[in-house]
Design a protein around this motif. Structure first.
Motif, PDB file in Angstrom:
ATOM      1  N   ILE A 143       0.827  -1.203   0.000  1.00 34.26           N
ATOM      2  CA  ILE A 143       0.000   0.000   0.000  1.00 34.26           C
ATOM      3  C   ILE A 143       0.862   1.253   0.000  1.00 34.26           C
ATOM      4  O   ILE A 143       1.781   1.384   0.806  1.00 34.26           O
ATOM      5  CB  ILE A 143      -0.930   0.029   1.232  1.00 34.26           C
ATOM      6  CG1 ILE A 143      -1.978  -1.067   1.129  1.00 34.26           C
ATOM      7  CG2 ILE A 143      -1.613   1.379   1.376  1.00 34.26           C
ATOM      8  CD1 ILE A 143      -2.906  -1.125   2.322  1.00 34.26           C
ATOM      9  N   GLY A 144       0.515   2.188  -0.879  1.00 32.30           N
ATOM     10  CA  GLY A 144       1.081   3.523  -0.811  1.00 32.30           C
ATOM     11  C   GLY A 144       0.202   4.385   0.066  1.00 32.30           C
ATOM     12  O   GLY A 144      -0.987   4.563  -0.220  1.00 32.30           O
ATOM     13  N   GLY A 145       0.766   4.918   1.140  1.00 35.04           N
ATOM     14  CA  GLY A 145      -0.019   5.684   2.102  1.00 35.04           C
ATOM     15  C   GLY A 145      -0.048   7.172   1.853  1.00 35.04           C
ATOM     16  O   GLY A 145      -0.642   7.912   2.642  1.00 35.04           O
ATOM     17  N   GLY A 146       0.583   7.629   0.750  1.00 29.38           N
ATOM     18  CA  GLY A 146       0.621   9.064   0.498  1.00 29.38           C
ATOM     19  C   GLY A 146       1.638   9.756   1.387  1.00 29.38           C
ATOM     20  O   GLY A 146       2.450   9.110   2.060  1.00 29.38           O
ATOM     21  N   PRO A 147       1.607  11.087   1.437  1.00 35.86           N
ATOM     22  CA  PRO A 147       2.634  11.844   2.176  1.00 35.86           C
ATOM     23  C   PRO A 147       2.447  11.838   3.689  1.00 35.86           C
ATOM     24  O   PRO A 147       3.213  12.485   4.401  1.00 35.86           O
ATOM     25  CB  PRO A 147       2.474  13.260   1.615  1.00 35.86           C
ATOM     26  CG  PRO A 147       1.046  13.351   1.215  1.00 35.86           C
ATOM     27  CD  PRO A 147       0.686  11.979   0.705  1.00 35.86           C
ATOM     28  N   LEU A 191       7.014   7.360   7.529  1.00 37.32           N
ATOM     29  CA  LEU A 191       6.390   8.450   6.784  1.00 37.32           C
ATOM     30  C   LEU A 191       4.991   8.091   6.291  1.00 37.32           C
ATOM     31  O   LEU A 191       4.343   8.890   5.627  1.00 37.32           O
ATOM     32  CB  LEU A 191       7.268   8.850   5.589  1.00 37.32           C
ATOM     33  CG  LEU A 191       8.653   9.412   5.943  1.00 37.32           C
ATOM     34  CD1 LEU A 191       9.408   9.805   4.681  1.00 37.32           C
ATOM     35  CD2 LEU A 191       8.539  10.598   6.893  1.00 37.32           C
ATOM     36  N   ALA A 192       4.527   6.913   6.619  1.00 43.37           N
ATOM     37  CA  ALA A 192       3.157   6.528   6.267  1.00 43.37           C
ATOM     38  C   ALA A 192       2.179   7.167   7.260  1.00 43.37           C
ATOM     39  O   ALA A 192       2.595   7.642   8.326  1.00 43.37           O
ATOM     40  CB  ALA A 192       3.027   5.010   6.299  1.00 43.37           C
ATOM     41  N   ASP A 226       4.038   6.546  -2.812  1.00 47.30           N
ATOM     42  CA  ASP A 226       3.637   5.445  -3.672  1.00 47.30           C
ATOM     43  C   ASP A 226       4.687   4.345  -3.570  1.00 47.30           C
ATOM     44  O   ASP A 226       5.890   4.633  -3.552  1.00 47.30           O
ATOM     45  CB  ASP A 226       3.517   5.925  -5.119  1.00 47.30           C
ATOM     46  CG  ASP A 226       3.064   4.820  -6.053  1.00 47.30           C
ATOM     47  OD1 ASP A 226       1.848   4.702  -6.284  1.00 47.30           O
ATOM     48  OD2 ASP A 226       3.929   4.057  -6.539  1.00 47.30           O
ATOM     49  N   PRO A 227       4.281   3.073  -3.495  1.00 47.30           N
ATOM     50  CA  PRO A 227       5.262   2.007  -3.274  1.00 47.30           C
ATOM     51  C   PRO A 227       6.269   1.832  -4.399  1.00 47.30           C
ATOM     52  O   PRO A 227       7.334   1.255  -4.186  1.00 47.30           O
ATOM     53  CB  PRO A 227       4.403   0.746  -3.116  1.00 47.30           C
ATOM     54  CG  PRO A 227       3.078   1.087  -3.687  1.00 47.30           C
ATOM     55  CD  PRO A 227       2.894   2.553  -3.499  1.00 47.30           C
ATOM     56  N   PHE A 228       5.944   2.338  -5.593  1.00 51.33           N
ATOM     57  CA  PHE A 228       6.859   2.171  -6.721  1.00 51.33           C
ATOM     58  C   PHE A 228       7.614   3.450  -7.075  1.00 51.33           C
ATOM     59  O   PHE A 228       8.241   3.529  -8.129  1.00 51.33           O
ATOM     60  CB  PHE A 228       6.091   1.667  -7.950  1.00 51.33           C
ATOM     61  CG  PHE A 228       5.734   0.201  -7.888  1.00 51.33           C
ATOM     62  CD1 PHE A 228       6.107  -0.584  -6.811  1.00 51.33           C
ATOM     63  CD2 PHE A 228       5.034  -0.392  -8.916  1.00 51.33           C
ATOM     64  CE1 PHE A 228       5.789  -1.934  -6.747  1.00 51.33           C
ATOM     65  CE2 PHE A 228       4.696  -1.740  -8.877  1.00 51.33           C
ATOM     66  CZ  PHE A 228       5.080  -2.512  -7.786  1.00 51.33           C
ATOM     67  N   VAL A 229       7.542   4.472  -6.232  1.00 54.38           N
ATOM     68  CA  VAL A 229       8.319   5.698  -6.447  1.00 54.38           C
ATOM     69  C   VAL A 229       9.350   5.799  -5.331  1.00 54.38           C
ATOM     70  O   VAL A 229       9.061   6.284  -4.239  1.00 54.38           O
ATOM     71  CB  VAL A 229       7.414   6.953  -6.473  1.00 54.38           C
ATOM     72  CG1 VAL A 229       8.256   8.214  -6.698  1.00 54.38           C
ATOM     73  CG2 VAL A 229       6.353   6.834  -7.562  1.00 54.38           C
ATOM     74  N   SER A 233       1.833  10.119  -4.584  1.00 52.22           N
ATOM     75  CA  SER A 233       3.271  10.358  -4.451  1.00 52.22           C
ATOM     76  C   SER A 233       3.552  11.751  -3.897  1.00 52.22           C
ATOM     77  O   SER A 233       2.930  12.739  -4.296  1.00 52.22           O
ATOM     78  CB  SER A 233       3.956  10.210  -5.809  1.00 52.22           C
ATOM     79  OG  SER A 233       5.320  10.570  -5.715  1.00 52.22           O
ATOM     80  N   SER A 234       4.498  11.821  -2.989  1.00 57.52           N
ATOM     81  CA  SER A 234       4.897  13.116  -2.438  1.00 57.52           C
ATOM     82  C   SER A 234       5.562  13.999  -3.487  1.00 57.52           C
ATOM     83  O   SER A 234       5.656  15.211  -3.310  1.00 57.52           O
ATOM     84  CB  SER A 234       5.838  12.917  -1.249  1.00 57.52           C
ATOM     85  OG  SER A 234       6.986  12.183  -1.638  1.00 57.52           O
ATOM     86  N   ALA A 235       6.010  13.395  -4.597  1.00 57.10           N
ATOM     87  CA  ALA A 235       6.624  14.179  -5.667  1.00 57.10           C
ATOM     88  C   ALA A 235       5.643  15.185  -6.256  1.00 57.10           C
ATOM     89  O   ALA A 235       6.049  16.250  -6.749  1.00 57.10           O
ATOM     90  CB  ALA A 235       7.131  13.250  -6.767  1.00 57.10           C
ATOM     91  N   ILE A 236       4.360  14.870  -6.208  1.00 55.50           N
ATOM     92  CA  ILE A 236       3.333  15.758  -6.740  1.00 55.50           C
ATOM     93  C   ILE A 236       2.559  16.429  -5.608  1.00 55.50           C
ATOM     94  O   ILE A 236       2.265  17.629  -5.655  1.00 55.50           O
ATOM     95  CB  ILE A 236       2.360  14.969  -7.645  1.00 55.50           C
ATOM     96  CG1 ILE A 236       3.115  14.326  -8.794  1.00 55.50           C
ATOM     97  CG2 ILE A 236       1.249  15.866  -8.166  1.00 55.50           C
ATOM     98  CD1 ILE A 236       2.289  13.352  -9.602  1.00 55.50           C
ATOM     99  N   SER A 237       2.230  15.653  -4.582  1.00 54.90           N
ATOM    100  CA  SER A 237       1.334  16.155  -3.543  1.00 54.90           C
ATOM    101  C   SER A 237       1.978  17.184  -2.629  1.00 54.90           C
ATOM    102  O   SER A 237       1.330  18.149  -2.216  1.00 54.90           O
ATOM    103  CB  SER A 237       0.798  14.994  -2.708  1.00 54.90           C
ATOM    104  OG  SER A 237       1.844  14.283  -2.089  1.00 54.90           O
TER     105      SER A 237
END
Length: 351
Positions: free
Chosen positions: A104-108, A133-134, A186-189, A214-218
């Motif tokens: 699971i990707g937990g976001g920022p 960081l989850a 995201d688990p793949f970033v 992904s924290s890269a965008i959010s």
């Protein structure tokens, strides 16, 4: 089943085989209920029913067509017995016997950015291996039936190495448990999710991936900075700042144009801006450091390629943080009326 009642101190009777009912038992105990488990309805006596506030029948346990619960009236199905005793009867899904893993990707880190699929997987988890960081503040409520294991990495310190995390995923899944691997972003970033997926595949463990924000965008968005903007930037590149980049990579980034987003880049910020400068990026290119995105202590430090190291040092910027390099930073500051502040800051640091 979600019940809008306070279960603290209530007597809950769970009926079902131990394997099938383990999640229901753990969930009600986590809610503060006094839980008793019985194998099947045959073992239910009238006295037990009258002492219960709630009866939970786990799918797979028989209701009708079986020997009736023993009681003074001598019969009737469990459903009828509960009706006569004035006790609420509800059904719950059985725990899945085949072990599996959900990445699971937990976001920022903000609870509201957890996806619905992620929340559902957590509700059905037996084991949760989570990162620092989850979104962990409400993890006990999100995964009420699960054992929670902190495998988070700190800068320069990995309490559980990646190989150990892989082994834990496989070990618990092969033991028949639903294992959730909760990661930030995201688990793949830059999350090593693909390594964990590979370990599951190699061991023959079914594994599902639930993507995250992904924290890269959010995180830039939390600071009001768009990673693309019409007429300004039509592309963005996401880079790991965990280790210094090579001269060739600096040259490539500087030549691409658009927006550069750097994750985990606070410690390598001096090398990054120096390398981009040598590669031809102009000195007045806007740069922002966004710390702790979506938290109450979120902070943005702005500057230019030539001033951001000094500005970040003066502000004592620390991880977790996302770096944004490009004209979109100026767009974001304009939207917030802070472009004048950037101009003053640049002038004062350059003098």
């Amino acid at each position: 089943m979600n019940l809008e009642i306070d279960l603290a101190g209530r007597r809950v009777l769970v009926i079902g085989a131990e394997r099938l009912s383990r999640r229901a038992v753990a969930r009600y105990r986590a809610a503060g209920a006094d839980v008793e488990r019985l194998q099947d309805p045959v073992a239910v006596t009238q006295a037990v029913l009258e002492a219960a506030d709630l009866v939970v029948l786990v799918d797979g346990a028989p209701v009708d067509g079986q020997a009736p619960p023993r009681g003074p009236d001598g019969g009737g199905s469990l459903r009828g017995q509960c009706r006569r005793a004035g006790v609420l009867l509800t059904r719950e899904a059985a725990a899945v016997e085949a072990g599996h893993v959900t990445l699971i990707g937990g976001g920022p880190g903000a609870l509201g950015l957890l996806t619905l699929d992620a929340a559902e997987a957590l509700r059905e988890a037996d084991i949760v291996l989570y990162d620092r960081l989850a979104p962990t503040e409400a993890l006990a409520e999100l995964a009420p039936a699960a054992e929670l294991i902190d495998v988070g990495k700190l800068p320069g310190h990995h309490r559980v190495p990646q190989s150990g995390i892989n082994d834990l995923l496989v070990h618990h899944a092969l033991a028949g448990r639903h294992v959730v691997r909760l990661k930030g972003g995201d688990p793949f970033v830059f999350g090593r999710g693909s390594e964990e997926l590979a370990a599951c595949i190699q061991a023959g463990v079914p594994c599902r991936v639930v993507p995250g924000v992904s924290s890269a965008i959010s995180v830039p968005a939390a600071a009001g900075i768009p990673v693309t903007h019409r007429g300004v930037s039509h592309l963005f590149t996401v880079v790991s700042g965990h280790a210094p980049l090579t001269d060739e990579e600096h040259l490539h980034l500087a030549g691409l144009g658009g927006t550069v987003v750097v994750l985990m880049g606070v410690s390598t910020l001096p090398q990054l801006v120096a390398g981009l400068g040598r590669a031809g990026m102009r000195a007045d290119m806007p740069v922002a450091v966004v710390e702790r995105g979506y938290s109450a202590s979120q902070r943005t430090t702005a500057g230019t390629l030539s001033t951001i190291v000094t500005a970040a040092g003066a502000a004592r910027c620390q991880s977790p943080a996302v770096l944004v390099i490009g004209e979109v930073v100026r767009v974001g500051l304009d939207l917030q009326g802070e472009a004048a502040h950037l101009a003053r800051l640049t002038e004062s640091l350059a003098s």
